[in-house]
Design an enzyme around this catalytic site. Structure first.
Site: not given
Length: 199
Positions: A126-128
């Protein structure tokens, strides 16, 4: 997004994204309670003597003392092979791409090398990101007793040991810096929102 976290730590020949080499990567997946799932992976990646000779003095000493330099010389694992091994482990516990955030300590540096050298792994995450060092910095400012009371860290400077320390550190902050379970009541939350006022 799901509740699992993908913990990754990398060891490099330095911090210069333009020139330094990724020489070790380890990964552990945890559930939301920070329980480790599976055995994890720890892979030493081959680098040539020129890359090792270009390391800054402090990095040279660190990797020689930990034994990593010798392991890098002996390793025959390529970046592509290491990437596939890490992905295979992560997919066992996180079967859907883009659903689990990357976690670790000062993880943006690791993410930069992952994005550069292991693009399939980078896009699987995920980008987080969950960066334990952010909680440490906030604790230093807001709760200095928590910051100064934190458990001592080892100085292994090896990827898998560093991940285990990061997980331990987050467990510490969860018990000391965060609101105890089950958390604030709905009315307490509403009162905080009202106190903050409109955006």
């Amino acid at each position: 997004m799901q509740d699992k976290l993908v913990w990754i730590d990398c060891e490099m020949t330095g911090l210069r994204l333009g020139t330094d080499k990724l020489i070790e990567i380890a990964a552990l997946v945890t559930d939301s309670e920070l329980n480790v799932l599976g055995e994890g992976v720890d892979i030493v990646i081959h680098a040539d003597d020129d890359a090792l000779a270009a390391m800054p003095d402090v990095v040279t000493k660190m990797h020689e003392n930990s034994g990593l330099t010798d392991e890098v010389r002996k390793s025959t694992v390529t970046l592509a092979e290491a990437e596939q091994q890490v992905l295979a482990y992560i997919r066992e516990h996180v079967p859907v791409a883009g659903t689990a955030p990357l976690a670790g300590n000062s993880i943006a540096t690791d993410r930069g090398f992952i994005a550069r050298d292991m693009p399939d792994l980078d896009t699987y995450l995920h980008y987080r990101m969950i960066d334990v060092s952010s909680i440490k910095e906030l604790s230093r400012r807001w709760y200095p007793r928590i910051y100064f009371g934190q458990p001592e860290k080892g100085l292994a400077h090896r990827a898998l040991a560093d991940i285990r320390e990061s997980i331990r550190e987050l467990k510490y902050y969860r018990k000391t810096a965060f609101v105890p379970e089950p958390g604030p009541s709905t009315s307490d939350i509403a009162a905080v929102v009202e106190e903050l006022g409109p955006a």
